[in-house]
Design a protein around this motif. Structure first.
Motif, PDB file in Angstrom:
ATOM      1  N   GLN A 183       2.939   1.642  -3.420  1.00 18.77           N
ATOM      2  CA  GLN A 183       1.320   1.936  -4.008  1.00 18.77           C
ATOM      3  C   GLN A 183       1.186   3.730  -4.113  1.00 18.77           C
ATOM      4  OE1 GLN A 183       0.548   0.161  -6.412  1.00 18.77           O
ATOM      5  NE2 GLN A 183       1.778  -1.079  -6.293  1.00 18.77           N
ATOM      6  N   LEU A 184       0.906   3.801  -2.885  1.00 19.35           N
ATOM      7  CA  LEU A 184       0.747   5.938  -2.569  1.00 19.35           C
ATOM      8  C   LEU A 184       2.109   6.561  -2.741  1.00 19.35           C
ATOM      9  CD1 LEU A 184      -0.895   5.117   0.516  1.00 19.35           C
ATOM     10  CD2 LEU A 184      -2.073   5.740  -0.641  1.00 19.35           C
ATOM     11  N   ILE A 185       3.087   6.273  -3.197  1.00 22.67           N
ATOM     12  CA  ILE A 185       4.272   6.619  -3.623  1.00 22.67           C
ATOM     13  C   ILE A 185       4.471   6.401  -4.884  1.00 22.67           C
ATOM     14  CG2 ILE A 185       6.879   6.447  -3.488  1.00 22.67           C
ATOM     15  CD1 ILE A 185       7.212   5.223  -0.692  1.00 22.67           C
ATOM     16  N   TRP A 186       3.929   5.640  -5.445  1.00 22.16           N
ATOM     17  CA  TRP A 186       3.815   5.599  -7.023  1.00 22.16           C
ATOM     18  C   TRP A 186       2.852   6.474  -7.841  1.00 22.16           C
ATOM     19  CZ3 TRP A 186       6.700   4.524 -10.944  1.00 22.16           C
ATOM     20  CH2 TRP A 186       6.105   4.447 -11.784  1.00 22.16           C
ATOM     21  N   LEU A 187       1.714   6.759  -6.317  1.00 19.99           N
ATOM     22  CA  LEU A 187       0.384   7.678  -7.214  1.00 19.99           C
ATOM     23  C   LEU A 187       0.804   9.562  -6.857  1.00 19.99           C
ATOM     24  CD1 LEU A 187      -2.555   7.531  -8.250  1.00 19.99           C
ATOM     25  CD2 LEU A 187      -2.836   7.571  -5.859  1.00 19.99           C
ATOM     26  N   ALA A 188       1.703   9.139  -6.172  1.00 14.46           N
ATOM     27  CA  ALA A 188       2.118  10.370  -6.027  1.00 14.46           C
ATOM     28  C   ALA A 188       3.033  10.972  -6.978  1.00 14.46           C
ATOM     29  CB  ALA A 188       2.816  11.151  -4.680  1.00 14.46           C
ATOM     30  N   VAL A 192       0.927  -1.747  -0.330  1.00 19.40           N
ATOM     31  CA  VAL A 192       0.219   0.053   0.319  1.00 19.40           C
ATOM     32  C   VAL A 192       0.617   1.033   0.098  1.00 19.40           C
ATOM     33  CG1 VAL A 192      -1.448   0.978   1.413  1.00 19.40           C
ATOM     34  CG2 VAL A 192      -2.369  -0.707   0.593  1.00 19.40           C
ATOM     35  N   VAL A 193       2.024   1.551   0.622  1.00 16.81           N
ATOM     36  CA  VAL A 193       2.463   2.436   0.644  1.00 16.81           C
ATOM     37  C   VAL A 193       3.758   2.350  -0.609  1.00 16.81           C
ATOM     38  CG1 VAL A 193       5.161   3.154   2.182  1.00 16.81           C
ATOM     39  CG2 VAL A 193       3.313   2.496   3.127  1.00 16.81           C
TER      40      VAL A 193
END
Length: 181
Positions: free
Chosen positions: A164-169, A161-162
């Protein structure tokens, strides 16, 4: 269950007489938890439980029931909604000193909600001899589950999840911005 007499938790130090008496009390306890007849709850509790310093620790972190009335309530609730409990009475660890005995054994609960949901249990407790009769004073039900794999999977899911959130950012930050008008 393992063969009777294998004692996975050890045999304990109780004499044969005390061992038989405690095992008999555990057999009556198991019969009650299999029949689960609310009409017999009052008799079950009076026959098997001490009325002083009585406590049950349930399977969940906040399940702490102290006092005869609260213990009676939780046993009644177990009978109405939990499931059939079976314990390995052929391999109970029983130790004693005077009018106090303690035991540990394994078992399982087959839940009412789904006959396919069967979870291993451990049951341990302390009994006191009152007027020649052994009665439960403390009981602890514990699910016998190895959660180490579950913890590992939870950690891996958290890492995913972390990431994926970094990738999205990163994707959002690289995106060209449009003027508002």
């Amino acid at each position: 269950f393992p063969a009777a007499g294998s004692y996975p938790y050890g045999r304990g130090n109780a004499s044969e007489i005390v061992r038989r008496e405690i095992t008999s009390t555990l057999e009556r306890f198991q019969e009650g938890y299999l029949a689960r007849d609310p009409a017999h709850l009052e008799t079950f509790m009076a026959d098997l439980f001490s009325t002083t310093n009585t406590a049950i620790l349930g399977t969940m972190p906040r399940e702490i029931y102290v006092g005869f009335d609260r213990v009676t309530e939780v046993v009644g609730e177990d009978w109405r909604s939990w499931g059939d409990c079976r314990f390995d009475l052929g391999n109970v660890h029983v130790s004693s000193c005077g009018d106090v005995a303690w035991f540990a054994t394994a078992g399982f609960v087959e839940f009412d909600l789904s006959r396919h949901l069967v979870l291993p249990l451990r049951l341990s407790g302390v009994l006191v001899r009152e007027h020649g009769t052994w009665r439960f004073q403390h009981l602890q039900f514990q699910f016998d589950l190895d959660l180490s794999l579950m913890l590992l999977l939870t950690a891996l899911l958290g890492i995913w999840v972390v990431v994926q959130l970094i990738w999205l950012a990163v994707i959002v930050a690289r995106r060209p911005r449009r003027p508002l008008s």
